[in-house]
Structures are given as C-alpha cells and as structure tokens.
Enzyme design. Structure first.
Site, short mmCIF file in Angstrom:
data_model
loop_
_atom_site.label_atom_id
_atom_site.label_comp_id
_atom_site.label_asym_id
_atom_site.label_seq_id
_atom_site.Cartn_x
_atom_site.Cartn_y
_atom_site.Cartn_z
N CYS A 38 5.33 36.75 8.25
CA CYS A 38 6.64 36.66 7.58
C CYS A 38 6.42 36.27 6.12
CB CYS A 38 7.53 35.59 8.22
SG CYS A 38 7.14 35.22 9.91
N GLU A 93 14.42 31.98 12.26
CA GLU A 93 13.59 32.28 11.09
C GLU A 93 13.44 33.78 11.01
OE1 GLU A 93 9.98 30.09 10.53
OE2 GLU A 93 10.74 28.58 11.91
#
Ligand SMILES: Cc1cc2nc3c(=O)[nH]c(=O)nc-3n(C[C@H](O)[C@H](O)[C@H](O)COP(=O)(O)OP(=O)(O)OC[C@H]3O[C@@H](n4cnc5c(N)ncnc54)[C@H](O)[C@@H]3O)c2cc1C
Length: 1023
Positions: A813, A779
C-alpha cells in the site's frame, strides 16, 4: 633490568615510537591546509559536533549545486541550523551571508574552491594522467603507491561495466608507463627480489550493482565475471591487486570472492594479491585463522593482508542500533588498537603465508609492528607500511627514513564521488579518538600516545571513553540535534517507549541464510495439504476448496483452503457471540499473555512462516522475514498498549468517584489482504482480541494457507474456543454475509478503496434487530509520491525510488508509484533510474538474489499489463523489463517506467498495485508539493533533498499519513512509524500506533455518589 637481556616488547615498541616521533616535526605536521573554510570553520567544527555535521553535509552537497545562488543558500541554511552553536561573530556572519550579487557570487566561489582544495588534498587527481603524475612524484620521494579509483555507488550494471573498463584501462596505461621508469630499489624490491611496481586497490561492490550478501553465490559469480579480466591483466603485466574491505555485511562475501577466484587454476599460483582486513571487527581473528588455513593448505601460495582498523565505525554502530543487531565492531577505541597489535603479531608470525601491510597512521600501532617484526626476525623489507594520500606526510617520511617500505593509498577520480571519500577522511581526522587529532591537533604527550592499548583493559580507563564519547557518537547525536530531535547522547540510547521492534533477520549471517533455505525445503515437503474452516477450535468439513498456487511457479500447489459456506460463516459469528460474554471479562493481563504466546509461536516458527509467505505470495526472502517480524511486533505492542489503556483512570472529587475505562465492542470481522499476509491479518486480529472482542479471521483468497498457519498459532497459544474462528473463502460470497450480520459489531478491513467503501456503506445500515451502528476501520490504498529535489543525492534517490516503487513488485500500500522530479535534475535522474531498474534481478521469490518477484495472480498480471498498454497513450514508456521465460513459469510483470507523465493522467492518479512507476516533472518545489498532494489519497510520501529549508516546507505541506525523508517510503515499523493515511487512504487511525486500539474499544464512565446522609469517606479511593 639485566643489561644483556633484550628489552621487554612494550619497551621496544616505545623505543621505536620515540624514534619515529623524533623524526616527525609535530609543529609542521598540520592536518588541514590553510584556508578559510578549513581553518576557521573546521577548527570550530572540531570542537562542536553539531557544527561538524552541518559542515560535512554542506561539503557533501556542494558538487551537486549548479549555481552560486544555490551554493550560498545551502551554506546559509546549513550554518543557520547550527547557529546557536556558533560564537557571536560567526553567528552574525551567517545572518549576513549575502544571497546574491557580487558578494554572494564571491562567497560561493570561495566555498567551492576551498572545498575543492580540501578534496585535492586527499585525492590525487581527477584523471589517470593526474594520478600518474602524483605517483611519479611519490616515487621520486621513495614512496610506493596503490591506486584506487573513486566512483559513485554502483547501482546499475552499466556503471559496473564502466568500472571494470576503467580498471582495465588504468592497468594497461599505468603498467606501460611505470615499468618504463627507472627502478627505485627501496620500493621495487623486497628482501628476496623484484616486486610489482603497479599496485591497484579494488572495491568489489563497484563490480556488481546487485552486490548482496543474501546471495553470496550469485554475487560471487557476477563479481568474478568482471573481476577475472582485471586479475588476468594484472597478472600478465606484473601488477598487484588488493581487495578493499567495505562494510561488515559485505565482509564474508568479499572474503568468499577472494578465496574463490584465487583458488581457480589461473590465479592460484599468483602471489601478488592482497585483501584488507579490519581490526575493529570482533570476528576478524577467526577470519585471519581461516585465511591462513586456506592460503597454506588449499591455495598453497601466499597472499598479502593489509591490516587496517576500519573506516566504517560510525556506520556500523548506527546500522546495528537501528536494526537491533549485535554491534560487529569494538566499541572502545583502545580495543581496536589492541586487536590491531594482536593481529599484527599473528601476521608477522605467519609471514610466509599472510604477508602483512600495516595500514595505519598511528605511531603506536606502527611501532608495535616494527618491534614485533624485529623480535620475530622478520626481514624489514618483507612487509610494508601503508598510509593514505594527503595524510600524515611527516610520519610517512619518518618511517621511510628508518628503512621501511611505505606505500601510499592514492585515490583519484571526479569531485562528485570524491566528496564522499573526502567526508570519510574529514570524519576520521576530526574524530575525538583519532591518533592524528590527538597527536597533532590536541598535542597529547608522547608517553600517552605510545601507551600500550591493552593496558586499558586492566586499568579500565581510557581518556576518550570517560572524557568524551567518540567523535562518531558525537556525530550521531548531533545529527539528531540538527534534525530537530533530542540532541544528547542519551537520545540515542534511551528508547521513547519500552517497546523494541523484533529485529529483522540479518541475511549477511550464514546461519540465517541456511535456516531460510532449510525452511523453504521443509515447507516444500508440506505443500498441497488441505486447510479447513475452524469454528470453536474444531475443523468443519469442506464442501469446496480453493487452490492456492505459488505465483513464482504456478505449477506448484501451495495448499487447498476451504471456501466457507454461508452457513459456516453464520456458525462462526454465533460461536464468536457466545464466546464474547466471557472473553471480554477475561483480565487484560490474560488477554495480553495470549498475544505474547502467539508472538512466541511466531518466533519459534520464524523461518518456516517466512518460507510459507515466500511460496504463497511471491515475496522475496527479506520482505517475507519482515512480515513475520512485524506480526511479532503487533502482538507485543498491542499487548503492552492494552495494559496501558487498562490502567485505572480516576477523576474523583469528595463524595463522588468517577472512573473512566474501556469495554470491548463485540464480534469483530477481520478481512485482510494478501500483500502482508501474516502481519496485517495478525495486527488487526490481535488488536481486536486484546481489546476483548472475539474475532473472525477472513484471510485473502490468495493467502489462505498463511491465514491457516496463523490460526494454528492462535490455537497453539491457547486461544479459547470461539474467541478466534477461521473463516476463509471467496470474498464476494461470504464477505457481505459477515459484514451485514446483525451480530457483528466491528469490521477491520485492509484492502482496495472500492471494497472498503462498499463495506462502509453496508456497515452503516442498521437492519431490524441490530441495536448498534457497526464500527468500520479500513486501510485503503495510495498513489504515493516521492519528490526528488534538485540537490538530492542521486545515489540515494535513485535507489530509494527503485526500492519504493518495485519492492515486492509495487504491491505494498505504501509503494511509491509517482516520482516527482525537479526540472534541474530530471534528465540525470531518469537516466540512472532506468539503468538501475534494468539491473534488478527479476526471478522467483524463493531465489535469495531476487530483487523483484512475481505479482500475486493472473488477474493482477493481466490488469497491470493492460494498464501499461493503455498508459502508452498518456505518457512515454521509457522502460519495461522483458521477463523472458519467467512469463510462462509464473505471474511475472517486468518493472515499467513512464516518463513525462501529466499530473492528471490516469497513470498519475489511479492506484495500479504493480511495478509501474510514473515520473512527473515539476518546475520547482512548490510545484512538486502541489502535484504530490493532488490525488484523492494521502497515505505515504517521500522526499530526497539536502536543503534544510526545503525539507521544512515539505514536512509542513506534503500532507500524507507517513512521510519519509531521504529514504524509501516503504517499510514502516510498529511504534517507530505507526502506519496509515487519510483522505481516501483510510478510515481510522494508524496501525501500530498509540491510538489504534481505541477504535476497538467503547469508552465508559462510572460515577458513584459516595455521600450517605451527609457523610462521605475522606477521599474517594475508587477501588
Ligand atoms: C593504505 C590504507 C588502506 C585502507 N583501506 C581500507 C579498507 O579497505 N577498508 C577500511 O575499512 N578501511 C581502510 N583504510 C582506512 C583505515 O581503516 C583508517 O584509515 C584507519 O582505521 C585509521 O586508523 P589509524 O590507525 O590510522 O588511526 P587511529 O586514530 O589510531 O584509529 C582510528 C580508528 O580506530 C577505530 N575506532 C575509532 N573509534 C573507535 C571506538 N570508539 N571503538 C572502537 N574502534 C574505534 C576506527 O577504525 C578508526 O578509524 C585504509 C587505510 C589505509 C592507510
């Protein structure tokens, strides 16, 4: 009945009720004035929750719409969504709505003027002069008033200053004028003498932009700073001030402010103050007891209590359901009514200290107060009744004609903020359970309306319960329906899966705040310890350690964490490989049980772990707590997911058995970031483990102590030796060793794009002796955008963008680092955005009131500051908060906003991972979507819009992993919002979602021929 004995209390209540009814003309008492929008459509809406939602949404949006084309488009879109609910003639009407031309213009004008007319029914005026005229007219009718200033949500300190000034001006202007009017003894005196004529109502959250129950002391200080001058002026000029009560989470802080400021020497002998108390809350009785004790023994001076049922019932029930928190309100209408009566009696019995004002339009509730006062011999003029402007006028007159003082709550203000108030009133009036609706629109009989609410408890019935759920529930269900999800009540109650997210701690609860403060104090006594590498459940000697410091206070050493050597990393892989053979064959139920025991460890150490997160990574309280909750979710969710996947899957045919199942991959290296130091490390590790892999935990250097705490939890939960090994260290040194090791089968990574791509490349190689291709799950980052449409609710959009961009210093994020704003609203949005950002409290993360803490380390700080400097060449820096002395205390960077950022500028394309927001102007929605999609990332995105067709377009065309509508774009929850993106945002599928575990598994099929010499069992059992 003995004719000389007094009638039973309930009979006397009913006597009063019948008397009031007799004076009310029920036919004439219409709820809504006659007009097209109200009369026709409101009439339909009353009976159709979906249509009601659409109408109220339209009314709420109306003031934001700039031209008639926009008004008509929205009307058509909103009604269009409820088309299937309309009768044929109305349905046809929505299809024929003209979008332009004279007819369109006329329709827009009609809609606007009807909505304004409706608003004016409940709002006394748009300025002080109009409000004064309205209260003057009321006084001539013998009605007292309390004035309330309507406003937008206070999200900036400048707005809070403005509210204070408006109250000071209002008090000064009003007192001068009203005191010059002739006395109206009915309302200007009680049974003992003169009373203040001027009466104002204040909402405390309007006086401080960062009003937050997580920090009652800081909030109280800030509110009192602006409140004291208002109270002082009111006291000096002989006015009365009442504190309104808002949502439940604000209640304790509101009471705290009330008691604190009114115990101060300047105000403690001043009786002309009051507070609204809500009978629909289950804990109100306790609050009233404590208020009485305070007034009697500490303040030694009475205060007023305005007893209401409460205006936020829908909100409270929805918020509680969303968060998995206990519902703070009664859930049956009769319970609120019965509690109102119980508390009425309490107040009247203590009238010398808590003087009651009964705020209700319900003739039963009112009559009960009258009868109780009579029984307790409380003089008729000692207490009063209060009602809302524009509602139930005949009831007001009836009560007044019986000799009681009636005060009208009179809001005034601009139409824009007024719409929210209007919608609250419409909701209240149109709810199935509303007394006014039942009495005046549904025409229920007097006997039913005057029934003792407490009798429902015994009889266990209530028409509203059995016949229909409450209006609010209708609304919530209808909201789902119009959003395209299941539209029944059961859709609200039945979760899609059995999984339930671990509730976040509610920091408006004092016990949670003290637990967190105590945990921080305890953890502070444990700072500075050394944490070793752990292999085979045994600590290894540390040749070198890394210092982990508190980014909020760099002088504080959180711990020393071993830096694993290459040999230790290799030893960890060997240990994992050895353990793998047996771990993969451990029954899934046992592996799942290990995860559940880890979750139990987290629960038992909830606040302690959150405290470590606050101190090691500079995350504020709420977000640190959410990190632990998410870690618990991962354990529980993946345990259940693996059990689901492990269920036998057969495709048997006569004579042939086929079984499809999953096997583990091998040794997994889990490399995690510091920004969700517990949750992400736990998520990746538990997914690997429950799938039967053995795991090497490699935490980020900046959060090694939390990694060590996770290792403690695994050991305490009984992870067998070698199944989980803890290998902290310098990424550059041991990362490549682990990634390239020929015995490592899988790498699960979360972090920067650069490192992810390097890992992917290294892992793709198959050196001699490695008989498989490694699996990489990664990720990476995002350059997430939030689109702000021209019709967006600015209160919500500004707050949502600020939270998305600056929550945890923009270091998630999912952080929203681009705001793409449509031209029509750009300047207005930017102005409020800058002010809201200026108002954030930048402080050490361990302080409860912190809205923005430090960034993770000095390297990050320097990089972000350099980016801001170079960004000035690309765009206009419109704000950067000066962090002052915090700069030398920790790694602080003040939040920065760039405006007019070109869509291809570095600021708009590169991930910054800090509190830097780029605001980009878009011509229209198409342009906004094009800009939003125009980066190499596709992680999260957001949109604030109130146009159903725009939302439809955005849902289809704004291509990101997680899209959030009309809310912040951070805070994904396991199962509810599985998290992860594509393009250069991620390799693999979403964490916390139904496909995630598959990546940690190898699918296998076993086919067995059951035929022996032409015969086979009758049917394959497969078992
Ligand atoms: C002068 C004045 C000041 C006010 N100030 C405030 C204030 O500061 N804060 C505030 O919150 N409200 C305030 N209100 C609003 C007030 O809460 C509502 O007007 C009031 O609840 C309506 O109650 P009622 O007795 O008039 O009507 P009713 O129709 O008898 O009662 C409606 C109320 O019952 C409750 N209810 C509805 N459904 C359910 C259910 N299923 N289960 C349990 N309870 C249910 C809700 O509180 C709802 O508002 C004020 C009202 C007045 C008149």
């Amino acid at each position: 009945m003995n004719p000389t004995s007094p009638p039973a209390p309930d009979e006397r209540t009913k006597d009063f009720g019948r008397e009031v009814f007799a004076r009310v003309d029920r036919q004439g008492a219409v709820l809504f004035s006659r007009s097209w929008l109200e009369d026709k459509l409101m009439g339909l809406g009353m009976h159709d929750p979906t249509l009601k939602v659409q109408l109220f949404r339209f009314v709420d949006t109306l003031p934001y719409l700039k031209d008639s084309g926009e008004v008509v488009r929205h009307l058509s879109e909103y009604l269009g969504e409820a088309r299937h609910e309309l009768p044929w003639w109305a349905n046809l009407g929505t299809r024929l709505i003209p979008t332009g031309g004279m007819l369109g213009g006329a329709l827009a004008w009609a809609a606007r003027s009807n909505a304004e007319r409706m608003a004016r029914k409940f709002i006394a005026g748009s300025n002080v002069a109009e409000a004064v005229a309205a209260v003057h007219a009321m006084r001539t009718r013998g009605l007292a008033f309390t004035i309330d200033l309507l406003g937008e949500a206070t999200i900036t300190e400048a707005e809070a200053d403005h509210v204070q000034k408006q109250y000071l001006d209002l008090l000064a202007g009003l007192t001068r004028e009203v005191n010059a009017w002739p006395e109206e003894p009915v309302i200007d005196r009680d049974d003992r003498g003169p009373m203040p004529r001027v009466n104002v109502s204040v909402k405390l959250s309007a006086l401080f932009s960062q009003f937050d129950p997580i920090d009652p002391e800081g909030t109280t200080r800030a509110v009192c700073r602006r409140l004291r001058p208002i109270l002082a002026l009111a006291k000096r000029t002989g006015a009365f001030v009442n504190f309104d009560m808002e949502q439940h989470s604000f209640k304790d802080t509101t009471l705290h402010v009330f008691k604190t400021v009114l115990t101060e020497p300047e105000f403690r002998d001043w009786p002309h103050v009051g507070i609204a108390i809500q009978a629909y809350l289950t804990d109100t009785e306790t609050d009233l007891h404590s208020l009485l004790a305070w007034a009697k023994t500490e303040r030694k001076c009475p205060v007023w209590v305005r007893l209401v049922k409460g205006a936020y019932w829908d909100y409270e029930t929805v918020i509680a359901a969303q968060n998995g928190w206990p519902v703070p309100v009664f859930t049956k209408k009769w319970q609120s009514d019965a509690n109102f009566e119980k508390l009425s009696e309490f107040l009247l019995a203590n009238v010398d200290w808590l003087v009651p004002a009964f705020g209700s339009h319900n003739i039963r509730s009112i009559s009960h107060a009258m009868a109780t006062a009579e029984r307790l011999k409380v003089p008729q003029r000692r207490f009063e009744f209060q009602m809302l402007y524009g509602m139930a006028d005949p009831i007001k007159e009836a009560i007044q004609s019986l000799g009681y003082r009636v005060r009208i709550y009179t809001p005034y203000g601009q139409l824009l903020p007024g719409m929210a108030y209007l919608v609250r009133r419409l909701l209240e009036n149109s709810s199935n359970d509303s007394f006014l609706r039942q009495g005046f629109a549904e025409g229920l009989s007097e006997e039913v309306l005057l029934r003792d609410p407490a009798s429902n408890a015994e009889r266990g019935i209530r028409n509203a319960e059995s016949k229909t759920q409450t209006g609010a529930n209708d609304m919530a269900a209808a909201t789902h329906a119009t959003n395209g999800t299941a539209g029944s009540h059961s859709a609200l109650r039945t979760p899609h899966s059995a999984f339930k997210n671990e509730p976040l701690s509610d920091f408006s609860v004092a016990a949670n705040r003290s637990a967190m403060a105590a945990a921080l104090a305890q953890v502070r006594t444990e700072l500075g310890r050394t944490y070793p590498v752990v292999v085979d459940n045994k600590p290894l000697p540390a040749a070198k350690t890394l210092d982990s410091v508190n980014p909020s206070r760099t002088a504080e050493l959180v711990g020393k964490v071993a830096a694993a050597t290459v040999e230790q990393a290799n030893a960890a892989v060997a240990s994992c490989l050895k353990a793998f053979d047996s771990w993969r064959d451990v029954p899934v139920s046992d592996r799942a049980a290990l995860l559940r025991r880890v979750a139990d460890q987290f629960r038992a150490r909830r606040f302690e772990l959150a405290a470590w997160i606050v101190l090691e990574t500079g995350k504020p309280w709420r977000e640190s707590d959410a990190d632990v909750a998410e870690a618990i979710d991962f354990c529980v969710y993946y345990a259940a997911e693996m059990e689901r996947l492990a269920a036998p899957q057969h495709r048997d045919v006569p004579g042939e058995d086929n079984r499809y199942f999953y096997d583990a991959r091998g040794v997994a290296v889990v490399i995690a970031p510091w920004n969700f130091p517990l949750a992400i490390l736990t998520g990746m590790a538990t997914a690997a483990l429950v799938a039967g892999n053995t795991v090497i935990l490699k935490p980020a250097e900046q959060s090694g102590v939390i990694g060590a705490k996770l290792m403690e939890c695994f050991q305490a939960a009984g992870a067998p030796p070698g199944v989980v090994n803890f290998v902290p260290g310098v990424g550059e040194e041991i990362g490549p060793v682990l990634v390239q090791h020929p015995d490592v089968a899988l790498i699960a990574f979360t972090g920067s794009l650069k490192v992810a791509l390097a890992i992917n490349e290294q892992a793709a190689m198959t050196p001699g002796g490695q008989a498989f291709v490694k699996k990489v799950i990664a990720e990476m980052g995002g350059k997430n955008a939030v689109i702000v449409d021209a019709d967006a609710d600015l209160d919500e959009a500004v707050k949502g963008v600020v939270d998305s961009a600056f929550g945890y210093g923009g270091q998630k994020c999912s952080a929203g680092s681009r705001a793409i704003v449509l031209s029509g609203i750009y300047d207005q949005f930017l102005g409020r955005l800058v002010e809201a950002t200026k108002s954030l409290t930048v402080s050490a993360a361990d302080e409860p009131g912190c809205s923005l803490g430090p960034v993770i380390d000095a390297e990050s700080r320097d990089r972000i500051l350099k980016t801001i400097e170079s960004g000035k060449k690309e765009a206009r820096l419109v704000h950067q908060t000066d962090v002052g002395p915090l700069a030398s205390q920790g790694h602080f960077v003040g939040p920065a906003i760039f405006a007019d950022v070109p869509e291809n500028a570095g600021l708009a394309q590169e991930e910054i991972f800090g509190p830097v927001l780029s605001v980009i102007r878009a011509k229209d929605l198409d342009d906004a979507i094009r800009i939003a999609n125009g980066t190499k990332y596709a992680l999260t995105g957001g949109v604030f819009s109130r146009s159903p067709t725009h939302l439809e377009q955005v849902k289809r065309r704004f291509r990101v992993g997680n899209l959030y509508i009309n809310r912040k774009c951070t805070g994904a929850l396991v199962d509810r919002q599985p998290f992860g993106g594509f393009k250069l945002s991620g390799i693999g599928s979403k964490a916390g979602g139904p496909d995630y575990l598959l990546q940690f598994l190898l699918p296998r099929t076993v086919t067995e021929n059951q035929m022996r010499r032409g015969f086979a069992p009758e049917s394959g059992t497969g078992e």
